[in-house]
Design a protein around this motif. Structure first.
Motif, short mmCIF file in Angstrom:
data_model
loop_
_atom_site.label_atom_id
_atom_site.label_comp_id
_atom_site.label_asym_id
_atom_site.label_seq_id
_atom_site.Cartn_x
_atom_site.Cartn_y
_atom_site.Cartn_z
N ASP A 131 0.87 -1.18 0.00
CA ASP A 131 0.00 0.00 0.00
C ASP A 131 0.90 1.23 0.00
O ASP A 131 1.63 1.47 0.96
CB ASP A 131 -0.89 -0.03 1.25
CG ASP A 131 -1.67 1.26 1.47
OD1 ASP A 131 -1.64 2.15 0.61
OD2 ASP A 131 -2.31 1.37 2.54
N ASP A 155 -5.25 -2.61 4.96
CA ASP A 155 -3.90 -3.08 5.31
C ASP A 155 -3.94 -4.21 6.31
O ASP A 155 -4.66 -4.15 7.32
CB ASP A 155 -3.09 -1.92 5.88
CG ASP A 155 -2.90 -0.79 4.88
OD1 ASP A 155 -3.01 -1.05 3.67
OD2 ASP A 155 -2.65 0.35 5.32
N THR A 158 2.70 -5.87 7.80
CA THR A 158 3.80 -4.94 7.52
C THR A 158 5.05 -5.75 7.20
O THR A 158 5.35 -6.74 7.86
CB THR A 158 4.07 -4.03 8.73
OG1 THR A 158 2.89 -3.32 9.06
CG2 THR A 158 5.19 -3.04 8.43
N PRO A 265 3.01 -1.34 4.65
CA PRO A 265 1.97 -2.35 4.77
C PRO A 265 1.64 -3.07 3.47
O PRO A 265 1.70 -2.48 2.39
CB PRO A 265 0.76 -1.54 5.26
CG PRO A 265 0.99 -0.16 4.75
CD PRO A 265 2.48 0.04 4.74
N GLY A 267 -1.55 -4.46 1.49
CA GLY A 267 -2.97 -4.12 1.52
C GLY A 267 -3.78 -4.92 0.52
O GLY A 267 -3.27 -5.33 -0.52
#
Length: 317
Positions: A131, A155, A158, A265, A267
């Motif tokens: 993202d 999201d 990570t 992140p 997503g």
């Protein structure tokens, strides 16, 4: 979609913080979605689906969310014995249970996923997609020029980008600066590809020799090229690089060098016009975070350090 993450380097959260966040999320769901949880929907005999009523009517009728995905990116999504497995399919299945629909994964090359989403071939794209603002706004990250309608993201993890080399043959590479004058293999249209192009410009500016970049339709092809001596290094998301290091050649083919960079992140991409589906997906993700299914799935695939504590829309920069 291994060793633990940071793909874009999220610090490890404490168990107390995680437990607190889950408790808060659970309380919010009980408060904000009380009607849905009290008036449980049952879909085609599949059992409780507390968030079914949040979905667009078209998807309720179809009973399916069509997913565009590059199903060649272990451990995030890949095929084994003819079945699509991995982190993303497991998360999609858990979300599908509370939404009361199936997530149907459709294979495509990564660089065509957003085009397929814009043309409504898919309802969502879920494929370890970072993202970031360029994707949110629909612009080319190199030129800033429009390439199509932007998308929204829900999201769910990570992660960072890692460099890897043939095992025992790191060519003196420890950082991205060490790639000047060398050859790198990457997957096309990924953050790794963007980083390689940006680093090559920096190398040329510093008169250190540009990076020779060979980009492939999928990450497995890039790994094969490096394994055969067709490059000095490769780069990909940390979960993928770590999985390749662990499994390729019984752990004898590759090694990760240096630290991860560009923590950001992953997503689920949704068309900006489809806000009802986007919001339903966010609620479903929040639900499985609160009930503990999310933690079980990310632990299964070795990416616990990349855990998110709440469902966020467009958290990328």
């Amino acid at each position: 979609m291994t060793a633990s993450i940071t793909r874009r380097r999220a610090g490890t959260k404490s168990k107390a913080a995680a437990a607190g966040a889950i408790a808060v999320t659970g309380a919010l769901l009980l408060t904000g979605c009380g009607d849905q949880r009290d008036k449980t929907d049952t879909v085609r005999g599949s059992g409780a689906a507390p968030l079914f009523s949040l979905l667009p009517k078209k998807i309720q009728s179809a009973g399916v969310i069509k997913v565009g995905s590059d199903i060649n990116y272990p451990p995030v999504e890949f095929k084994k014995d003819g079945q699509v497995i991995g982190l993303d399919p497991d998360l999609a299945e858990a979300m599908g249970k509370v939404l009361g629909v199936k997530f149907e994964f459709n294979n495509a090359t990564f660089d065509t996923l957003l085009t397929g989403l814009r043309s409504k071939r898919y309802d969502i794209a879920m494929s370890a997609m970072t993202d970031n603002k360029s994707r949110q706004e629909g612009v080319n990250p190199d030129t800033g020029k429009p390439v199509g309608e932007g998308v929204d993201f829900v999201d769910y993890l990570t992660a960072g980008v890692s460099i890897y080399t043939r095992k025992g043959d790191d060519q003196g590479i420890k950082t991205w600066d060490d790639l000047c004058g060398k050859k790198i293999v990457v997957q096309r249209s990924t953050v790794s590809h963007d980083l390689a192009k940006a680093q090559s410009k920096s190398c040329e500016k510093d008169h250190k020799g540009k990076i020779s970049i060979e980009a492939f339709g999928n990450d497995t092809e890039a790994q094969t090229r490096l394994r055969g001596g067709g490059g000095d290094a490769g780069a990909s998301d940390f979960p993928v690089a770590a999985y390749a290091v662990k499994t390729s050649g019984g752990g004898n083919d590759f090694q990760i060098v240096g630290e991860q960079v560009e923590a950001a992140p992953y997503g689920i991409a949704v068309a900006k016009s489809n806000t009802q589906l986007r919001d339903a997906l966010r609620q479903a993700l929040a639900f499985i975070i609160a009930n503990g299914e999310y933690d079980k799935i990310i632990a299964k695939w070795g990416v616990k350090d990349g855990a998110v504590l709440k469902a966020v829309i467009n958290g990328g920069k």
